[in-house]
Design an enzyme around this catalytic site. Structure first.
Site, PDB file in Angstrom:
ATOM      1  N   GLY A 148       0.925  -1.242   0.074  1.00  0.00           N
ATOM      2  CA  GLY A 148       0.147   0.008   0.073  1.00  0.00           C
ATOM      3  C   GLY A 148       0.858   1.352   0.110  1.00  0.00           C
ATOM      4  O   GLY A 148       0.498   2.136   0.672  1.00  0.00           O
ATOM      5  N   ALA A 149       1.869   1.356  -0.708  1.00  0.00           N
ATOM      6  CA  ALA A 149       2.745   2.435  -0.811  1.00  0.00           C
ATOM      7  C   ALA A 149       2.591   3.445  -1.925  1.00  0.00           C
ATOM      8  O   ALA A 149       3.258   4.307  -2.248  1.00  0.00           O
ATOM      9  CB  ALA A 149       4.320   1.976  -1.177  1.00  0.00           C
TER      10      ALA A 149
ATOM     11  N   GLY B 163      -0.978   7.765   0.744  1.00  0.00           N
ATOM     12  CA  GLY B 163      -1.094   8.055   2.207  1.00  0.00           C
ATOM     13  C   GLY B 163       0.293   7.820   2.830  1.00  0.00           C
ATOM     14  O   GLY B 163       1.300   8.360   2.625  1.00  0.00           O
TER      15      GLY B 163
ATOM     16  N   GLY C  95       1.901   4.804   3.665  1.00  0.00           N
ATOM     17  CA  GLY C  95       2.694   3.935   3.017  1.00  0.00           C
ATOM     18  C   GLY C  95       3.668   4.835   1.913  1.00  0.00           C
ATOM     19  O   GLY C  95       4.752   4.486   1.845  1.00  0.00           O
TER      20      GLY C  95
ATOM     21  N   SER D   5      -4.358  -0.115  14.238  1.00  0.00           N
ATOM     22  CA  SER D   5      -4.989   1.085  14.283  1.00  0.00           C
ATOM     23  C   SER D   5      -5.545   1.132  15.972  1.00  0.00           C
ATOM     24  O   SER D   5      -5.774   0.126  16.412  1.00  0.00           O
ATOM     25  CB  SER D   5      -6.343   1.293  13.556  1.00  0.00           C
ATOM     26  OG  SER D   5      -7.106   2.293  13.769  1.00  0.00           O
TER      27      SER D   5
ATOM     28  N   TYR E  76     -13.549  -3.643  10.763  1.00  0.00           N
ATOM     29  CA  TYR E  76     -12.164  -2.981  10.830  1.00  0.00           C
ATOM     30  C   TYR E  76     -11.489  -2.992  12.315  1.00  0.00           C
ATOM     31  O   TYR E  76     -10.403  -3.542  12.288  1.00  0.00           O
ATOM     32  CB  TYR E  76     -12.404  -1.426  10.546  1.00  0.00           C
ATOM     33  CG  TYR E  76     -11.054  -0.693  10.446  1.00  0.00           C
ATOM     34  CD1 TYR E  76     -10.327  -0.862   9.219  1.00  0.00           C
ATOM     35  CD2 TYR E  76     -10.782   0.287  11.481  1.00  0.00           C
ATOM     36  CE1 TYR E  76      -8.872  -0.229   9.227  1.00  0.00           C
ATOM     37  CE2 TYR E  76      -9.421   0.884  11.361  1.00  0.00           C
ATOM     38  CZ  TYR E  76      -8.695   0.612  10.344  1.00  0.00           C
ATOM     39  OH  TYR E  76      -7.339   1.394  10.110  1.00  0.00           O
TER      40      TYR E  76
HETATM   41  N1  LIG Z   1      -5.207   7.520   8.113  1.00  0.00           N
HETATM   42  C1  LIG Z   1      -5.592   7.008   9.346  1.00  0.00           C
HETATM   43  O1  LIG Z   1      -5.940   8.074   9.914  1.00  0.00           O
HETATM   44  C2  LIG Z   1      -5.146   5.595   9.816  1.00  0.00           C
HETATM   45  C3  LIG Z   1      -5.373   5.494  11.235  1.00  0.00           C
HETATM   46  C4  LIG Z   1      -5.050   4.201  11.654  1.00  0.00           C
HETATM   47  C5  LIG Z   1      -4.518   3.341  10.899  1.00  0.00           C
HETATM   48  N2  LIG Z   1      -4.443   3.586   9.765  1.00  0.00           N
HETATM   49  C6  LIG Z   1      -3.929   2.481   8.889  1.00  0.00           C
HETATM   50  O2  LIG Z   1      -2.850   2.889   7.899  1.00  0.00           O
HETATM   51  C7  LIG Z   1      -2.797   2.122   6.888  1.00  0.00           C
HETATM   52  C8  LIG Z   1      -2.499   3.009   5.766  1.00  0.00           C
HETATM   53  O3  LIG Z   1      -3.657   3.682   5.469  1.00  0.00           O
HETATM   54  P1  LIG Z   1      -3.760   5.159   4.893  1.00  0.00           P
HETATM   55  O4  LIG Z   1      -4.570   6.082   5.821  1.00  0.00           O
HETATM   56  O5  LIG Z   1      -2.360   5.472   4.272  1.00  0.00           O
HETATM   57  O6  LIG Z   1      -4.867   4.819   3.670  1.00  0.00           O
HETATM   58  P2  LIG Z   1      -4.980   5.068   2.213  1.00  0.00           P
HETATM   59  O7  LIG Z   1      -4.579   6.619   1.898  1.00  0.00           O
HETATM   60  O8  LIG Z   1      -6.376   4.792   1.748  1.00  0.00           O
HETATM   61  O9  LIG Z   1      -3.810   4.411   1.450  1.00  0.00           O
HETATM   62  C9  LIG Z   1      -4.005   2.908   1.650  1.00  0.00           C
HETATM   63  C10 LIG Z   1      -3.096   2.172   0.840  1.00  0.00           C
HETATM   64  O10 LIG Z   1      -3.526   0.691   0.756  1.00  0.00           O
HETATM   65  C11 LIG Z   1      -3.824   0.287  -0.603  1.00  0.00           C
HETATM   66  N3  LIG Z   1      -4.768  -0.706  -0.693  1.00  0.00           N
HETATM   67  C12 LIG Z   1      -5.956  -0.587  -0.280  1.00  0.00           C
HETATM   68  N4  LIG Z   1      -6.771  -1.606  -0.536  1.00  0.00           N
HETATM   69  C13 LIG Z   1      -6.059  -2.444  -1.274  1.00  0.00           C
HETATM   70  C14 LIG Z   1      -5.944  -3.711  -1.928  1.00  0.00           C
HETATM   71  N5  LIG Z   1      -7.216  -4.424  -2.052  1.00  0.00           N
HETATM   72  N6  LIG Z   1      -4.717  -4.345  -2.627  1.00  0.00           N
HETATM   73  C15 LIG Z   1      -3.919  -3.468  -2.616  1.00  0.00           C
HETATM   74  N7  LIG Z   1      -3.478  -2.458  -2.081  1.00  0.00           N
HETATM   75  C16 LIG Z   1      -4.578  -1.744  -1.372  1.00  0.00           C
HETATM   76  C17 LIG Z   1      -4.136   1.530  -1.285  1.00  0.00           C
HETATM   77  O11 LIG Z   1      -3.892   1.611  -2.740  1.00  0.00           O
HETATM   78  P3  LIG Z   1      -4.348   2.502  -3.980  1.00  0.00           P
HETATM   79  O12 LIG Z   1      -3.663   3.700  -3.877  1.00  0.00           O
HETATM   80  O13 LIG Z   1      -4.555   1.723  -5.108  1.00  0.00           O
HETATM   81  O14 LIG Z   1      -5.767   3.100  -3.368  1.00  0.00           O
HETATM   82  C18 LIG Z   1      -2.940   2.630  -0.640  1.00  0.00           C
HETATM   83  O15 LIG Z   1      -1.749   2.463  -1.167  1.00  0.00           O
HETATM   84  C19 LIG Z   1      -3.797   0.995   6.758  1.00  0.00           C
HETATM   85  O16 LIG Z   1      -3.604   0.021   7.288  1.00  0.00           O
HETATM   86  C20 LIG Z   1      -4.957   1.896   7.813  1.00  0.00           C
HETATM   87  O17 LIG Z   1      -5.944   0.832   8.477  1.00  0.00           O
HETATM   88  C21 LIG Z   1      -4.858   4.754   9.127  1.00  0.00           C
END
Ligand SMILES: NC(=O)c1ccc[n+]([C@@H]2O[C@H](COP(=O)([O-])OP(=O)(O)OC[C@H]3O[C@@H](n4cnc5c(N)ncnc54)[C@H](OP(=O)(O)O)[C@@H]3O)[C@@H](O)[C@H]2O)c1
Length: 287
Positions: free
Chosen positions: A10-11, A14, A16, A140, A166
């Protein structure tokens, strides 16, 4: 600092992507995982251009599908002899109506739990080839809000709710990380989990979780950390010498260890989740 080979799922967005950029800046070989080829190639070029690091690679696969995860692991094994760091960062929350993949798994549970479990298990031989290796699983604080585990309904066929799915997926991720950490101690491979902090990313934006939850999510994002701030603990755990032997911990934002909820924890429950994941991924593992 010694240059490492680091795979980040997921790089392409966001947290990643922010972690990938910083680790590339530090001079490591970074394998950028994405599910969309064009987008992943664009991110590859962006990271190369911004950091001047040419050692950036891509890995493609849809983490909703365990068959894709198996293929991803095979691709990495074909190309690399060792892996120093695996960051299971990709994750997400789904909508208010339960959705299953073509392989029959609920989408949140497969994305946040089963795929990282399978990828990690499949890449253990490569991680073992590194002098010391690190696994970082992105969880999370929402693991505190999933409620009571449903061990008779891991796939939430009868008990689906997006917050529950979740929260439980991230709770189980903490438990399997603890389990693996204990198992891998003799092998010099550390396993830690991270809560990045509420960060302004694409997280949850494409899931319809109902008017109220969607609104709260959008409002929270406005007062949240940046993706770069959210990536701080991932980068620290992946690259700092200070944590070379630190394992089995849960880190909050700002590189600080935190306390996960132990409300539903017991060694029996940890073993149940471990056993369930092992059983599900078995058909996708090399024999
Ligand atoms: N943001 C927050 O407030 C928060 C808080 C706590 C924990 N987290 C955790 O942090 C991690 C990163 O999240 P983020 O906030 O950076 O969210 P994000 O911006 O939605 O990024 C998520 C990444 O995961 C990829 N992804 C999602 N579904 C996928 C799939 N089916 N197959 C392959 N790749 C997939 C996305 O790919 P695409 O670019 O193609 O969409 C993107 O690269 C997650 O595990 C999330 O649960 C986030």
């Amino acid at each position: 600092m010694e240059s490492k080979i680091i795979l980040i799922t997921g790089a392409t967005n966001g947290i990643g992507k922010a972690a990938a950029k910083e680790l590339a800046k530090q001079g490591h070989t970074v394998i950028v995982h994405g599910r969309n080829k064009d987008k992943t190639l664009r991110v590859l070029e962006e990271i190369k251009a911004e950091t001047g690091n040419a050692n950036i690679d891509i890995l493609l696969g849809d983490l909703f599908l365990l068959s894709d995860v198996k293929k991803m692991a095979d691709d990495v094994k074909k190309k690399y002899q060792k892996l120093d760091v695996l960051i299971n960062n990709a994750g997400g929350t789904m909508g208010k109506v339960r959705e299953a993949t073509d392989e029959g798994f609920e989408k949140t549970i497969v994305l946040n739990l089963l795929s990282p479990f399978l990828l990690t298990q499949s890449l253990l031989p490569l991680l073992s080839n590194a002098p010391s290796a690190r696994i970082i699983n992105v969880s999370s604080e929402m693991h505190k809000f999933g409620g009571k585990p449903f061990f008779h309904d891991f796939q939430l066929e009868k008990n689906y709710d997006s917050v529950r799915a979740y929260g439980l997926s991230k709770l189980y991720l903490i438990w399997i990380s603890r389990h693996l950490s204990a198992e891998l101690k003799p092998k010099n491979i550390t396993v830690n989990t991270v809560h990045p902090g509420v960060s302004n990313t694409n997280f949850g934006l494409d899931a319809d979780r109902g008017f109220f939850t969607n609104l709260v999510g959008k409002l929270l994002m406005r007062f949240s950390l940046t993706a770069e701030q959210g990536a701080a603990s991932l980068i620290y755990l992946a690259s700092s010498d200070d944590v070379e032997h630190v394992t089995g911990l849960y880190y909050g934002p700002k590189k600080k260890p935190a306390e996960p909820s132990d409300r539903y924890y017991s060694i029996e429950n940890e073993n149940r989740v471990w056993g369930y994941c092992s059983q599900i991924v078995a058909p996708y593992m090399d024999t």
